[in-house]
Design an enzyme around this catalytic site. Structure first.
Site, PDB file in Angstrom:
ATOM      1  CD  GLU A  80      38.539  37.959  35.804  1.00 18.55           C
ATOM      2  OE1 GLU A  80      37.919  38.011  34.729  1.00 18.55           O
ATOM      3  OE2 GLU A  80      38.225  38.637  36.810  1.00 18.55           O
ATOM      4  NE  ARG A  90      38.257  52.696  37.843  1.00 22.92           N
ATOM      5  CZ  ARG A  90      38.381  53.111  39.120  1.00 22.92           C
ATOM      6  NH1 ARG A  90      38.295  54.395  39.431  1.00 22.92           N
ATOM      7  NH2 ARG A  90      38.595  52.230  40.095  1.00 22.92           N
ATOM      8  CB  CYS A 143      44.239  42.180  37.574  1.00 24.58           C
ATOM      9  SG  CYS A 143      44.366  42.525  39.343  1.00 24.58           S
ATOM     10  CG  HIS A 162      39.910  39.805  39.896  1.00 25.86           C
ATOM     11  ND1 HIS A 162      39.893  39.887  38.522  1.00 25.86           N
ATOM     12  CD2 HIS A 162      40.756  40.794  40.303  1.00 25.86           C
ATOM     13  CE1 HIS A 162      40.681  40.879  38.118  1.00 25.86           C
ATOM     14  NE2 HIS A 162      41.223  41.445  39.177  1.00 25.86           N
TER      15      HIS A 162
END
Lengths: 210, 210, 210, 210
Positions: A80, A90, A143, A162
């Site tokens: 990232e 979500r 995350c 990730h």
């Protein structure tokens, strides 16, 4: 000897394992590049994950931190680039929280860039035959929350990686890509080595047109 | 002791390895389920691949044949349901041939269904944590050509399995899914066992709405 | 004047519209290339769809038949190459039937190839700026069932075209591609014209490596 | 009467049109919600795009700015949440520049969040049957560059919207999703209306787990 803190998450979203923890814990105690890896698990809970992280930082005073999380649906090791100051869930976290557009740090900047050598990690992984790429978004779930909070503490060099589903998880999600646990462990070990070896990142392209 | 012929292909399309052959050759000589696996490589060439296959069939008189090929871009072990009587090459084969809409067998039927227990193989692989699915098309390149030709010979039980890129290949194709060689080998070994154990296929769904 | 039968399906799978019928019915009565289009809706039901088709064939005695269906998730007009002799339903049809690995015609061949000029249709659509491609599988649900049954009747030239979701459907399936109704209608009209104009298909590539 | 500046880009990356400009220019002069839209084209060039934007801002003194760009490969209208302070070009811009990891504003913050009501825009578009979603990354090319620069000027409410290929473009990129020009124009018009009508954004989820 320096300590590198490697964190993984507990399972979430209906899974019974989380590849980030399965991989990180296999590296607990491993020494490499003049440092010792300590692996710790974080809860997949907004707020509590950062509280746990604070405890680990206070106890271990690591020279570097790499937080690791599961990215179900991604095919490779994604390093990232940036964390943003927003929680927008979500799905509910493991404590049932589902914040919408809430700042992680009320007075914090909009984002932090990883202080790991992300291009050097991607190039080094690919050179060893492990699929990897730079990611321009860590999402807006726990995350990203941990990556932002970690960098907001302005402590040691830190960042987030990730990793895909394990094959045993993908077997329950037809069509989803996966990576073997051995390759995930090798990738994280190599990422630690590369991060320790590169104070400066490589000047190679890792962008996206959109 | 019965022989199971397991074929893999030579590299094609600019790759330096082909996961189908890397996996198949590791099973050469392995005994399981009362049978012995013999692995043979096929050229990635229309016509020549079937000529080589004929030689292996004549020499080995196998009780079962599983042909294996690379499906770069697919994420799981895909067990092919059907082969169609057409060669239509998007890219040239390794001999530079690029046939368009040519019948594989001029007097052959439009298609053959696999005579392997495809649902049992998929279910068995998933139960062991290996991502797998039924595929409704083997394409129109040399893989489909070999599957069709194999079944057109109306010999032993036979079928085709596509496997993903190896991680080292996917590292050169950013975003592409992959599967470790160990998992590919385990999948093919298990597929042979399952095929030997199931004369009848399972009555479970493995379809696609389109 | 010759008749071209254009069929679309009723909605299925929880949708309230089916783009295949929305597009087909807008072409009902249109004259082009010396022929008149008649549009008819088919039920999304194994068996009943073919019974309805038989009625339309007997009544209209068309010179050509193009059956059209919805392919939610596909991004372009996909012109099917082949239908296979199997019903394997991932979801129930509109009558609640969910057959598994059942032959459509017990004594029928394993497959039929479209008798439409599929390459000419794809090339012609692209030339007019409409995204299109050859598809190597029509699935194993009612669309494939109708395509197979249609070709098994060995009547007029016939084939199948899958079209994407309408935008209003994709708005409920985040990330799914779509095509406007106007473009779907234009595509089907052009497909009829191209099919009438090309008795022979073009010798251009339309294959898949897997 | 208030002015809303709507910018689109010139073609880039080998394309002969850019849907962002094709759509924006069709709205030039349109009045809605008590405002008048002025459309202007920006060069797809790092630096020069922001210089051109500065000229338009000085001339027009708009009450709101929506910059629009092409996202080839995305299937829906994607409303960008955040722009990051980095240029990292996977391909060269139209002046041949390919910066790597260069700050857009040396003293600027790491990121800016859109000041448009992004959730209200997505919800409003979907309610009218236009596929839309919140995007967590605008990439690292000229689109992100313009969005960041625009917000760094701390002028009127502003943000960025990515739109898919036009069908005529997707016809040259088999498998790529697209959206009709009419739908793109309708989407941008509606986005302007929604942005004018919502000073506060909706508290609805629009996140990503990664």
């Amino acid at each position: 000897m320096k300590t590198v803190l490697l964190t993984g998450f507990e399972p979430f979203g209906g899974e019974t394992v989380n590849p980030s923890w399965e991989a990180a814990r296999r590296l607990d105690g491993v020494q490499l590049g003049g440092a010792r890896i300590v692996a710790r698990q974080l809860p997949c809970v907004f707020g509590a994950a950062l509280a746990a992280l604070d405890g680990h930082l206070a106890e271990l005073r690591p020279a570097m931190v790499i937080a690791v999380g599961q990215a179900g649906g991604r095919a490779d090791i994604s390093v990232e680039r940036v964390a943003i100051n927003i929680d927008d869930a979500r799905i509910a976290d493991n404590a049932g929280q589902q914040p919408i557009d809430r700042s992680i740090a009320v007075d914090g900047p909009a984002a932090y860039f990883s202080t790991l050598p992300i291009k050097a990690i991607v190039a080094g992984l690919r050179a060893r035959g492990i699929p990897a790429s730079v990611s321009q978004t860590a999402g807006t779930f726990v995350c990203n929350h941990v990556m932002y909070g970690l960098l907001h503490r302005r402590g040691p060099r830190a960042g987030f990686i990730h990793i895909p589903y394990l094959p045993e998880q993908a077997a329950q999600h037809p069509g989803a890509p996966s990576m073997s646990l051995d390759d995930c462990v090798a990738a994280l070990k190599l990422a630690v080595e590369l991060a320790l070896a590169h104070r400066q990142d490589l000047a190679v392209e890792g962008g996206a047109t959109h």
